[in-house]
Scaffold this motif. Sequence first.
Motif, PDB file in Angstrom:
ATOM      1  N   GLN A  98      35.841  14.433  16.595  1.00 37.34           N
ATOM      2  CA  GLN A  98      37.037  13.575  17.114  1.00 37.34           C
ATOM      3  C   GLN A  98      37.017  12.669  15.857  1.00 37.34           C
ATOM      4  N   GLN A 100      38.937   9.815  13.093  1.00 37.27           N
ATOM      5  CA  GLN A 100      40.006   8.974  12.976  1.00 37.27           C
ATOM      6  C   GLN A 100      40.198   8.969  11.434  1.00 37.27           C
ATOM      7  N   THR A 107      42.674   8.963  17.255  1.00 39.94           N
ATOM      8  CA  THR A 107      41.836   9.748  17.073  1.00 39.94           C
ATOM      9  C   THR A 107      42.338  11.373  17.228  1.00 39.94           C
TER      10      THR A 107
END
Length: 121
Positions: A98, A100, A107
Amino acid sequence: QVQLVESGGGLVQAGGSLTLSCAASGSIFSINAMGWYRQAPEKQREPVAAVTGGGIPNYADSVKGRFNISRDNAKNMVYLHVNSLKPEDTAVYYCNAQVQTSSDSPTFRYWGQGTQVTVSS
């Protein structure tokens, strides 16, 4: 763009061990949870293990006590140490993370291409 690349799969006898590795690269601002799924022939993809950004692991019941997940945040890597392998562990193992990509982006979960683990009886 973010890429995940797995390595470490192979053919192993029942009772053997392997270490799967997954390296994340590209436009990474931060990585939250990382983990592994697997998909056996003619079966749905299933979660195997995951580790939070803070290093807290969790495991599927079928692999508890045999598999160990760890991560190296400095290298953006996650590992899966698989022990006491059984023929039913045979599957393609997929890494996911996940990620960013900037401080103000949401995300998104990225996937690797998979690595084959085959356990012979």
